[in-house]
Design an enzyme around this catalytic site. Structure first.
Site, PDB file in Angstrom:
ATOM      1  N   LYS A 113       0.831  -1.210   0.000  1.00  0.00           N
ATOM      2  CA  LYS A 113       0.000   0.000   0.000  1.00  0.00           C
ATOM      3  C   LYS A 113       0.862   1.256   0.000  1.00  0.00           C
ATOM      4  O   LYS A 113       0.474   2.282  -0.569  1.00  0.00           O
ATOM      5  CB  LYS A 113      -0.953   0.003   1.194  1.00  0.00           C
ATOM      6  CG  LYS A 113      -2.031  -1.067   1.060  1.00  0.00           C
ATOM      7  CD  LYS A 113      -3.228  -0.809   1.943  1.00  0.00           C
ATOM      8  CE  LYS A 113      -4.327  -1.821   1.632  1.00  0.00           C
ATOM      9  NZ  LYS A 113      -5.529  -1.657   2.404  1.00  0.00           N
ATOM     10  N   LYS A 199      -4.896 -10.312  -5.918  1.00  0.00           N
ATOM     11  CA  LYS A 199      -6.146 -10.611  -5.208  1.00  0.00           C
ATOM     12  C   LYS A 199      -7.226  -9.584  -5.569  1.00  0.00           C
ATOM     13  O   LYS A 199      -6.916  -8.421  -5.857  1.00  0.00           O
ATOM     14  CB  LYS A 199      -5.933 -10.700  -3.696  1.00  0.00           C
ATOM     15  CG  LYS A 199      -5.687  -9.395  -3.001  1.00  0.00           C
ATOM     16  CD  LYS A 199      -5.954  -9.513  -1.487  1.00  0.00           C
ATOM     17  CE  LYS A 199      -6.057  -8.114  -0.896  1.00  0.00           C
ATOM     18  NZ  LYS A 199      -6.821  -7.956   0.290  1.00  0.00           N
ATOM     19  N   LYS A 202     -10.921  -4.130  -2.822  1.00  0.00           N
ATOM     20  CA  LYS A 202     -11.762  -2.928  -2.886  1.00  0.00           C
ATOM     21  C   LYS A 202     -10.988  -1.769  -3.452  1.00  0.00           C
ATOM     22  O   LYS A 202     -11.542  -0.868  -4.054  1.00  0.00           O
ATOM     23  CB  LYS A 202     -12.201  -2.530  -1.468  1.00  0.00           C
ATOM     24  CG  LYS A 202     -13.254  -3.389  -0.873  1.00  0.00           C
ATOM     25  CD  LYS A 202     -13.737  -2.753   0.424  1.00  0.00           C
ATOM     26  CE  LYS A 202     -13.483  -3.657   1.610  1.00  0.00           C
ATOM     27  NZ  LYS A 202     -12.405  -3.221   2.481  1.00  0.00           N
TER      28      LYS A 202
HETATM   29  P1  ATP Z   1      -8.575  -3.033   0.548  1.00  0.00           P
HETATM   30  O1  ATP Z   1      -8.387  -3.287  -0.909  1.00  0.00           O
HETATM   31  O2  ATP Z   1      -9.243  -1.738   0.869  1.00  0.00           O
HETATM   32  O3  ATP Z   1      -7.347  -3.331   1.361  1.00  0.00           O
HETATM   33  P2  ATP Z   1      -9.841  -5.572   0.748  1.00  0.00           P
HETATM   34  O4  ATP Z   1     -10.729  -5.695  -0.416  1.00  0.00           O
HETATM   35  O5  ATP Z   1      -8.543  -6.311   0.740  1.00  0.00           O
HETATM   36  O6  ATP Z   1      -9.632  -4.036   1.049  1.00  0.00           O
HETATM   37  P3  ATP Z   1     -10.348  -5.881   3.562  1.00  0.00           P
HETATM   38  O7  ATP Z   1     -11.247  -4.967   4.279  1.00  0.00           O
HETATM   39  O8  ATP Z   1      -8.901  -5.600   3.697  1.00  0.00           O
HETATM   40  O9  ATP Z   1     -10.690  -5.968   2.023  1.00  0.00           O
HETATM   41  O10 ATP Z   1     -10.612  -7.383   3.982  1.00  0.00           O
HETATM   42  C1  ATP Z   1     -11.716  -7.851   4.707  1.00  0.00           C
HETATM   43  C2  ATP Z   1     -11.709  -9.360   4.795  1.00  0.00           C
HETATM   44  O11 ATP Z   1     -11.890  -9.914   3.490  1.00  0.00           O
HETATM   45  C3  ATP Z   1     -10.410  -9.984   5.334  1.00  0.00           C
HETATM   46  O12 ATP Z   1     -10.719 -11.104   6.111  1.00  0.00           O
HETATM   47  C4  ATP Z   1      -9.689 -10.386   4.104  1.00  0.00           C
HETATM   48  O13 ATP Z   1      -8.795 -11.441   4.344  1.00  0.00           O
HETATM   49  C5  ATP Z   1     -10.828 -10.816   3.193  1.00  0.00           C
HETATM   50  N1  ATP Z   1     -10.470 -10.644   1.793  1.00  0.00           N
HETATM   51  C6  ATP Z   1     -10.225  -9.472   1.160  1.00  0.00           C
HETATM   52  N2  ATP Z   1      -9.944  -9.664  -0.133  1.00  0.00           N
HETATM   53  C7  ATP Z   1     -10.015 -11.013  -0.320  1.00  0.00           C
HETATM   54  C8  ATP Z   1      -9.837 -11.869  -1.460  1.00  0.00           C
HETATM   55  N3  ATP Z   1      -9.532 -11.370  -2.639  1.00  0.00           N
HETATM   56  N4  ATP Z   1     -10.008 -13.186  -1.291  1.00  0.00           N
HETATM   57  C9  ATP Z   1     -10.335 -13.704  -0.095  1.00  0.00           C
HETATM   58  N5  ATP Z   1     -10.504 -12.965   1.015  1.00  0.00           N
HETATM   59  C10 ATP Z   1     -10.361 -11.637   0.918  1.00  0.00           C
END
Ligand code: ATP
Ligand code: LTN
Length: 336
Positions: A113, A199, A202
Site C-alpha cells: 500500500k 487478489k 476494494k
Molecule cells: P482493501 O483493498 O481496501 O485493502 P480488501 O478488499 O482487501 O480491502 P479488507 O477490508 O482488507 O478488504 O478485507 C476484509 C476481509 O476480506 C479480510 O478477512 C480479508 O482477508 C478478506 N479478503 C479481502 N480480499 C479477499 C480476497 N480477494 N479473497 C479472499 N478474502 C479476501
C-alpha cells in the site's frame, strides 16, 4: 464451559466484493452457531489511506447491513463499529510503544500500500497492524477468521501479545491470550477478474477487477464478459500457467455448491464462450438473496442504528475490562 469466541472485521472502504464474502463473511456465517461472534466495521483502519468524509459513515452502515444480509444472525453475533469503542484506539497506543519499528516495516500489506501512496504515506498505514492487534486482543477471541492475506497480521498480533506477556506478565499469569487464525483454504484468496495473479480488492482502481456484492445482473454479466481469459481449449483447475481459469472455476464451484470433481468433469471440454454464461447465471442467482435482504434492512428505519447501538454496548462490556487489565499490567494509575 461457554462457547468459544471469534472476532473479525472488514474496512468500510468501498463496496464489499466476492473476495470479502467468500474469504471472510461466508465463513463467519457457516460457523456462527458454534461460536460467540464479534464482528465489526474497521472504520479507524479505513482512514489509513486517503478517504472521503462524505461517505465514511454511510459505508459503515452499508457494511453492517451486508453482514446481516449475508446471514449473520444477531442471536449468535454482535455487530459494532470500531470507532464506537474507544478502547481500540487506546490499546493501539499502548501496543505502539512496545512494538519494534522493524516488525512493522516488514509487513507485506504496508509495503504494497505504501508504494501506491508514493510520497504521502501516513504513519497510520505503518501502524495499521498494531491497531489490528488491539482490535483482536481486546476481545480475547479463540479464533480470528480471515482471508489468506491477513495471515501475517495475525502472526504479528500473536507476537505483540507474547511480547507484552513476557515484559509485563508472568508465565503463570499471562496478561493477554494468544488467538489462532482461522483461514479456510477454499475461497481464501479470490483473484482479480482482470489479473489472475492479484487478489480481488476494494482498492483496485478498476471496478471491472471485482464483483461487488451489490452489482446488478447487468453489471455482473458485463464484468464476466470482459474478464481476462486465455486461449487453451478446455478448462481445468490448479494450473499455475492458467491463474484466471483456476479462479473462475473456483468461483463457479463455490457459488454453485458443487464439488471440485463435479465441476472439473462438467467443464473439462468447455470453451470460455460456454462457461462464461454459466458462471454469470450462477453468480447472479447466488447474490440475489443477499441483495434482496440488504435492501430490506436498509429500508427499515432505525433498525440498523439500534443494532449498532446494542453492538457498541456488548463490545464495550468485553473490551473495557481487557484494556483495564493491560493498563494495570503496564503500571498505570487507574481511576478510582
Ligand atoms: P482493501 O483493498 O481496501 O485493502 P480488501 O478488499 O482487501 O480491502 P479488507 O477490508 O482488507 O478488504 O478485507 C476484509 C476481509 O476480506 C479480510 O478477512 C480479508 O482477508 C478478506 N479478503 C479481502 N480480499 C479477499 C480476497 N480477494 N479473497 C479472499 N478474502 C479476501
Ligand atoms: N486488516 C483487516 C481488517 C481488520 C481485521 C481486524 C480483521 C481490521 N482489524 C481484526 C480481523 C481482525 C483486513 O482484512 N484488511
Amino acid at each position: 464451559m461457554g462457547k468459544q469466541r471469534i472476532l473479525s472485521g472488514i474496512q468500510p472502504t468501498g463496496e464489499l466484493h466476492l473476495g470479502n464474502y467468500l474469504g471472510a463473511i461466508r465463513n463467519w456465517v457457516e460457523i456462527q452457531q458454534s461460536y460467540d461472534s464479534y464482528l465489526f466495521m474497521a472504520d479507524l483502519h479505513a482512514i489509513t489511506v486517503p478517504h472521503d468524509p462524505n461517505v465514511l459513515a454511510e459505508n459503515s452502515r452499508r457494511v453492517a447491513a451486508l453482514y446481516l444480509a449475508c446471514g449473520i444472525d444477531l442471536n449468535h453475533a454482535t455487530i459494532f463499529v470500531q470507532s464506537h469503542v474507544a478502547a481500540h484506539a487506546e490499546l493501539a497506543w499502548l501496543f505502539m510503544c512496545i512494538t519494534p519499528l522493524n516488525w512493522l516495516e516488514d509487513m507485506i500489506q504496508f509495503k504494497e500500500k505504501a508504494v501506491k501512496q508514493g510520497e504521502n504515506v501516513g504513519a497510520g498505514l505503518l501502524c495499521y497492524p498494531v491497531l489490528q492487534a488491539a482490535d483482536i486482543l481486546l476481545y480475547e477471541p479463540d479464533k480470528v477468521p480471515v482471508g489468506e492475506d491477513q495471515k501475517q497480521h495475525l502472526e504479528l498480533t500473536r507476537d505483540i501479545a507474547a511480547r507484552l506477556n513476557y515484559q509485563f506478565g508472568s508465565e503463570e499469569q499471562p496478561v493477554l491470550k494468544l488467538p489462532d487464525p482461522m483461514i479456510r483454504k477454499e475461497g481464501a484468496r479470490v483473484m482479480s477478474l482482470t489479473d489472475g495473479t492479484k487478489k480481488m480488492s476494494k482498492s483496485d482502481p478498476s471496478d471491472l477487477s471485482r464483483i461487488n456484492l451489490l452489482d446488478t445482473p447487468d453489471q455482473i454479466a458485463h464484468k464476466i464478459k470482459r474478464c481476462k481469459t486465455d486461449s487453451p481449449r478446455g478448462l481445468w483447475f490448479d494450473d499455475a500457467d492458467r491463474p484466471e481459469c483456476n479462479n473462475l472455476l473456483t468461483l463457479y464451484m463455490i457459488l454453485s455448491g458443487q464439488t471440485k470433481e463435479v465441476v472439473a468433469t462438467e467443464c473439462q471440454d468447455m470453451g470460455w464462450g460456454q462457461f462464461k454464461p454459466l458462471l454469470t447465471e450462477t453468480m447472479i442467482g447466488a447474490l440475489k438473496p443477499i441483495q434482496d435482504k440488504y435492501h430490506e434492512i436498509m429500508d427499515e428505519p432505525g433498525y440498523l442504528d439500534s443494532v449498532l447501538k446494542q453492538g457498541k454496548e456488548k463490545a464495550e462490556a468485553i473490551a473495557n475490562p481487557t484494556l483495564a487489565k493491560v493498563k494495570k499490567a503496564l503500571g498505570y494509575l487507574l481511576p478510582s
